[in-house]
Design a protein around this motif. Structure first.
Motif, PDB file in Angstrom:
ATOM      1  N   SER A  41       7.012  -4.126  10.951  1.00 40.70           N
ATOM      2  CA  SER A  41       6.278  -4.226   9.693  1.00 40.70           C
ATOM      3  C   SER A  41       6.858  -3.245   8.671  1.00 40.70           C
ATOM      4  CB  SER A  41       4.793  -3.921   9.913  1.00 40.70           C
ATOM      5  OG  SER A  41       4.100  -3.911   8.677  1.00 40.70           O
ATOM      6  N   LYS A  42       6.920  -3.704   7.432  1.00 42.53           N
ATOM      7  CA  LYS A  42       7.364  -2.842   6.341  1.00 42.53           C
ATOM      8  C   LYS A  42       6.195  -2.074   5.724  1.00 42.53           C
ATOM      9  CE  LYS A  42      11.327  -5.731   5.097  1.00 42.53           C
ATOM     10  NZ  LYS A  42      11.168  -6.696   6.206  1.00 42.53           N
ATOM     11  N   MET A  43       4.998  -2.261   6.286  1.00 43.84           N
ATOM     12  CA  MET A  43       3.806  -1.585   5.797  1.00 43.84           C
ATOM     13  C   MET A  43       3.641  -0.243   6.504  1.00 43.84           C
ATOM     14  SD  MET A  43       1.370  -1.568   3.711  1.00 43.84           S
ATOM     15  CE  MET A  43      -0.162  -0.704   3.453  1.00 43.84           C
ATOM     16  N   THR A  44       3.167   0.746   5.757  1.00 43.54           N
ATOM     17  CA  THR A  44       2.854   2.048   6.339  1.00 43.54           C
ATOM     18  C   THR A  44       1.611   2.604   5.656  1.00 43.54           C
ATOM     19  OG1 THR A  44       3.780   4.214   6.925  1.00 43.54           O
ATOM     20  CG2 THR A  44       4.281   3.379   4.723  1.00 43.54           C
ATOM     21  N   HIS A  45       1.106   3.700   6.169  1.00 41.59           N
ATOM     22  CA  HIS A  45      -0.200   4.204   5.729  1.00 41.59           C
ATOM     23  C   HIS A  45      -0.129   5.145   4.532  1.00 41.59           C
ATOM     24  CE1 HIS A  45       1.389   7.499   8.108  1.00 41.59           C
ATOM     25  NE2 HIS A  45       0.523   8.285   7.513  1.00 41.59           N
ATOM     26  N   ALA A  46       1.061   5.621   4.167  1.00 42.47           N
ATOM     27  CA  ALA A  46       1.173   6.583   3.069  1.00 42.47           C
ATOM     28  C   ALA A  46       2.445   6.316   2.279  1.00 42.47           C
ATOM     29  CB  ALA A  46       1.168   8.019   3.608  1.00 42.47           C
ATOM     30  N   TRP A  47       2.302   6.251   0.947  1.00 43.21           N
ATOM     31  CA  TRP A  47       3.415   5.966   0.061  1.00 43.21           C
ATOM     32  C   TRP A  47       3.479   7.043  -1.025  1.00 43.21           C
ATOM     33  CZ3 TRP A  47       6.314   1.263   0.528  1.00 43.21           C
ATOM     34  CH2 TRP A  47       5.830   0.390   1.513  1.00 43.21           C
ATOM     35  N   LEU A  48       4.682   7.354  -1.442  1.00 43.59           N
ATOM     36  CA  LEU A  48       4.885   8.321  -2.531  1.00 43.59           C
ATOM     37  C   LEU A  48       5.766   7.671  -3.592  1.00 43.59           C
ATOM     38  CD1 LEU A  48       4.687  11.104  -3.837  1.00 43.59           C
ATOM     39  CD2 LEU A  48       6.580  11.858  -2.368  1.00 43.59           C
TER      40      LEU A  48
END
Length: 401
Positions: A41-48
């Motif tokens: 998955s290219k989804m994660t829980h934290a983005w900056l």
């Protein structure tokens, strides 16, 4: 119009976020159906999200938040989440979605108390949406203590909580936090792209859109403000006359005082629009009696509100000053371009005569020193130097060249 249409000049970032939103949708769908989870998955829980002012960091974070909450039926047919029309997208974009918390501050910093409240909220499951999304538009304003509080939540996130942090650069965020986020860098949109979006989305006349987009060098928010706010245009015109007025010491000191006064007037206008209503609402909530008499034990709450309003006024004044200094930098950048004879497009074409006169009357070395003096003034203001002293030192340096 999809939520991705608001990301002006950010095609690469849009593609990455579209893929992540699609994977996030597949993940939630699989959990709801008790089906096997996707292997990759290219989804994660934290983005900056980082990028220069005007690049659209907050807009990008909001668009991604809307895509994560998208409920369009087209998703089941292979459509990309983020239709822009469903209830999830619409409420996320306007800031009323129950599971999308937008954090911005008009103060100088975000403290520990506010961050702890956010962390507690982040542990909750989504109430009505698909994800619990927290957008922090000013992650660079976290105090060190607040950053340490946030670190724990980013390290151990709840299963369906997503943090979207926005900051000018990686260096503005604690290393321990940024190392746990997926980082996306936004770039300054082209002048043509900004002009196009002003015409298409805001209904600005093409000629005006082209002028303000060029004047702000791709800063979408400032371009829109210049196009729609006559007072902003008048203040900018006054700032750009400053280089022509610093002929002697008295003129330098007068110009510095006028710049400070203009910033103070900006802060006063903001206070008039918000402080009075805020104070009256607080008094009503605390049960003020006839004649505004406050119940016993409420003095501390009112003092806290007054302190908050004072800090907001200070930030508004500094932000206004910083905008003026950015305009001055662009002015001298145009002078430097003329001195070197480049074909670089000028930001201030309406002042071509003044630019030519200054370019002929000084050297490129002197222009560079003036640009450095403006940068030094901005740094001094960041270090809490008295604004008048910092601006007076700058105007004297502009005179000396």
């Amino acid at each position: 119009m999809t939520v991705w249409d608001d990301l002006v000049g950010q095609e690469k970032v849009s593609g990455q976020l579209e893929a992540a939103a699609r994977d996030a949708d597949a993940l939630v769908t699989a959990v709801a159906a008790d089906a096997p989870l996707p292997e990759a998955s290219k989804m994660t829980h934290a983005w900056l999200f980082t990028g220069p002012p005007g690049s659209g960091r907050s807009t990008t974070a909001r668009a991604f938040a809307a895509a994560l909450q998208c409920t369009s039926p087209d998703r089941a047919l292979g459509g990309i989440p983020g239709c822009g029309f469903c209830d999830g997208c619409h409420t996320s974009l306007i800031g009323t979605h129950a599971d999308v918390q937008i954090i911005r501050t008009d103060l100088l910093s975000i403290g520990v108390k506010e961050t702890r409240d956010l962390v507690r909220r982040a542990q909750l499951s989504p109430a009505v949406g698909r994800w619990q999304v927290i957008v922090m538009e000013d992650a660079d304003r976290l105090t060190e203590g607040a950053g340490n509080v946030l670190l724990k939540a980013v390290e151990e996130p709840a299963p369906r909580t997503v943090w979207l942090l926005c900051a000018p650069s990686l260096e503005d965020v604690l290393p321990t936090i940024r190392s746990r986020c997926r980082h996306l860098t936004l770039r300054t949109p082209s002048v043509a792209a900004v002009a196009d979006v002003l015409v298409r989305r805001d209904g600005i006349e093409p000629d005006i859109a082209a002028v303000v987009a060029r004047a702000t060098q791709g800063h979408i928010g400032r371009a829109r403000r210049l196009a729609t706010d006559e007072r902003a245009r008048a203040r900018r015109a006054a700032v750009l006359k400053l280089p022509l007025r610093v002929d002697d010491v008295g003129a330098c000191l007068k110009a510095a005082q006028e710049l400070i006064d203009a910033a103070s007037e900006d802060a006063k206008q903001v206070a008039e629009e918000t402080d009075v209503k805020e104070t009256e609402d607080m008094k009503a909530a605390l049960g003020a009696g006839q004649g505004g008499r406050m119940p016993r034990g409420t003095a501390g709450v009112m003092k806290e509100l007054e302190d908050k309003q004072k800090r907001r006024k200070t930030r508004t004044q500094r932000d206004s000053l910083d905008l003026a200094l950015i305009d001055l930098t662009a002015f001298y950048r145009d002078v430097l371009a003329l001195q070197f004879g480049t074909d670089l497009a000028l930001a201030n074409t309406e002042m071509r005569d003044a630019l030519d006169r200054l370019a002929r009357g000084s050297s490129p070395e002197a222009t560079l020193r003036r640009i450095e003096a403006i940068a030094a003034c901005r740094e001094a203001l960041d270090r809490n130097v008295a604004p008048l002293l910092a601006v007076e030192a700058m105007t004297m340096a502009l005179r000396a060249g």
